[in-house]
Design a protein around this motif. Sequence first.
Motif, short mmCIF file in Angstrom:
data_model
loop_
_atom_site.label_atom_id
_atom_site.label_comp_id
_atom_site.label_asym_id
_atom_site.label_seq_id
_atom_site.Cartn_x
_atom_site.Cartn_y
_atom_site.Cartn_z
N VAL A 57 10.36 -0.68 1.02
CA VAL A 57 9.98 -0.15 2.33
C VAL A 57 10.83 -0.78 3.43
O VAL A 57 11.21 -1.95 3.35
CB VAL A 57 8.48 -0.46 2.59
CG1 VAL A 57 8.03 0.10 3.94
CG2 VAL A 57 7.61 0.07 1.46
N ILE A 73 -5.36 3.70 6.86
CA ILE A 73 -5.39 4.12 5.45
C ILE A 73 -6.82 4.00 4.90
O ILE A 73 -7.32 4.91 4.22
CB ILE A 73 -4.40 3.27 4.61
CG1 ILE A 73 -2.97 3.57 5.06
CG2 ILE A 73 -4.58 3.52 3.12
CD1 ILE A 73 -1.92 2.61 4.50
N MET A 113 0.69 7.03 11.42
CA MET A 113 0.47 5.98 10.43
C MET A 113 -0.23 4.75 10.99
O MET A 113 -0.84 3.99 10.24
CB MET A 113 1.74 5.61 9.67
CG MET A 113 2.81 4.92 10.43
SD MET A 113 4.26 4.63 9.37
CE MET A 113 3.67 3.46 8.16
N SER A 141 -2.35 0.22 10.87
CA SER A 141 -2.02 1.15 9.80
C SER A 141 -2.88 0.91 8.55
O SER A 141 -3.35 1.86 7.92
CB SER A 141 -0.53 1.02 9.45
OG SER A 141 -0.17 2.02 8.55
N VAL A 196 10.18 4.79 2.92
CA VAL A 196 9.89 4.29 1.58
C VAL A 196 10.86 5.00 0.65
O VAL A 196 10.93 6.24 0.65
CB VAL A 196 8.43 4.61 1.16
CG1 VAL A 196 8.15 4.04 -0.23
CG2 VAL A 196 7.44 4.09 2.18
N ARG A 237 0.84 -1.22 0.00
CA ARG A 237 0.00 0.00 0.00
C ARG A 237 0.87 1.26 0.00
O ARG A 237 0.58 2.23 -0.70
CB ARG A 237 -0.92 0.04 1.24
CG ARG A 237 -2.03 -0.98 1.30
CD ARG A 237 -2.97 -0.94 0.11
NE ARG A 237 -3.60 0.35 -0.20
CZ ARG A 237 -4.70 0.83 0.35
NH1 ARG A 237 -5.34 0.11 1.24
NH2 ARG A 237 -5.21 1.99 -0.01
N LEU A 238 1.93 1.25 0.81
CA LEU A 238 2.77 2.45 0.92
C LEU A 238 3.50 2.74 -0.39
O LEU A 238 3.66 3.90 -0.78
CB LEU A 238 3.78 2.30 2.07
CG LEU A 238 3.15 2.24 3.48
CD1 LEU A 238 4.23 2.06 4.54
CD2 LEU A 238 2.33 3.50 3.79
N PHE A 287 0.21 11.22 6.09
CA PHE A 287 -1.07 10.58 6.42
C PHE A 287 -2.20 11.59 6.59
O PHE A 287 -3.02 11.50 7.51
CB PHE A 287 -0.92 9.65 7.64
CG PHE A 287 -0.39 8.30 7.24
CD1 PHE A 287 0.91 8.16 6.77
CD2 PHE A 287 -1.18 7.17 7.30
CE1 PHE A 287 1.41 6.93 6.36
CE2 PHE A 287 -0.70 5.92 6.90
CZ PHE A 287 0.61 5.81 6.43
N THR A 336 2.87 6.49 -2.05
CA THR A 336 3.92 7.51 -2.09
C THR A 336 4.14 8.00 -3.52
O THR A 336 4.00 7.22 -4.47
CB THR A 336 5.25 6.94 -1.54
OG1 THR A 336 5.41 5.61 -2.07
CG2 THR A 336 5.25 6.88 -0.04
N CYS A 345 0.94 -2.86 12.09
CA CYS A 345 0.69 -2.88 10.64
C CYS A 345 -0.80 -3.03 10.35
O CYS A 345 -1.33 -2.39 9.44
CB CYS A 345 1.48 -4.00 9.97
SG CYS A 345 3.26 -3.67 9.94
#
Length: 444
Positions: A106, A316, A275, A312, A285, A93-94, A250, A98, A309
Amino acid sequence: MSRALEYLRREERVIGKIIGIRFYPIVVEGALGSRVFDVDGKEYIDFSSQWAVVNLGHNHPEVIEAVRSQLERLVFSSHTTFPNTVAIELAERLVELTPGSFEKKVWFGLTGSDANELIYKIMPVYSRRRRMLGFQGSYHGQTMGALSLSGHKALTRFIGFPNVVKAPYPFCYRCPFKQTYPECGLLCLDFLENNVVENAPAEDLAAVIIEPVQSDGGVIVPPLEFIPRLYRICRDRGISLVVDEVKVGFGRTGRFFAIEHFDVAPDVISMAKPMASGFPLSAVVGRAEIMDAALAAHLFTSSAHPVSCAASLATINVIRREKLLERASKMGNYILERLKEIAEKHQLIGDVRGMGMILGVELVKDHRAKMPATFETASLVYRAYELGLLLTYVGTYSNVVEITPPLTIGIEEVDRALEILEKALDDVEKDRVDRESVRRFVGW
Ligand SMILES: Cc1ncc(COP(=O)(O)O)c(C=O)c1O
């Protein structure tokens, strides 16, 4: 004696002063949404989000549910050796979220400092250049590498590593070159390019690290063209650009990452605080070749924690579903306009500024010389606490009230909070705040 004071006395006996910055005698017992409850049952509006962490508000049900279900599946595996599924999903996802269409990878840690510690460590290894450039007033963290990159007095009081050079941040309200934007043509950037970078020297500079909004330095928003031009200066010399989004990523500024306002895709981004909505998690990242530059170079037993995680991933989803980016822009503009109205009625306010829902109110003794009203700032924050509003202050001169409410806060709570802020300001101006009490809590 109140239960809070009783706890604070106990705390004083067993917890070292090293751990904190204190502005008032609060001890927290619970929280929900934009409200915090202390041990004496008093309720506060949280205009700090606990240093910009609980962007979704306290105890968002979707985050709590994701954590609960993760706890039932897997509390812990050490990602160093036993990778977990949630961290891999989050990394995917990150990479998508980004900016930059290049290949990215990451790294996960636990708090902003360890993320920036990785930057300090890895950029010279990757580039085979020894030096770094950071900004005066910047706050990148408390570990040795992160503090060496920083220019905030909380960190420069320690002797950091010597391979970091510092340049002035574009702080237009207090321009170190006594210029006015835009007529100055960004003289500070010419200085950075021709004096700082060239003398670093440029061919030995691995990376430049910058906060897209300098937060603890005083909520300073750079002119929109500053970062794109800085990026070009870096690119032309083979220097990587690293952006620290620990506080403003975020969604806080109205974009998922603050750097998106500047239309730049940095080589590396660090993130943490909000996050995982309060669960310990950080990430870096970066371009794949940077993140693969050294094997096993930044190992933390409990990094990529599956519970954090999971929190997080839920964070999101909530940001997207509740349209918190749009909300942050709208509510941020509303608060900024209201603060400008308040500023017109109060001499103590020298400047109000911000981006989305990170806002700063700078207090000065006079508008021409801009003498920082440091004690008045501490008094204002203290008085607001007495009246039921949690605020903090930041800045090189400790004179900027920082406003970072949860992005989910409602308009009635915002209005009530601003009413309290104005009443506290009034009390400070009329010398109605107990100085001795304030002195005991003067923060940083
Ligand atoms: C921009 C920025 N970077 C890094 C950090 C360090 O993060 P942490 O306190 O989670 O280690 C902070 C903390 O305030 C910050 O504001």
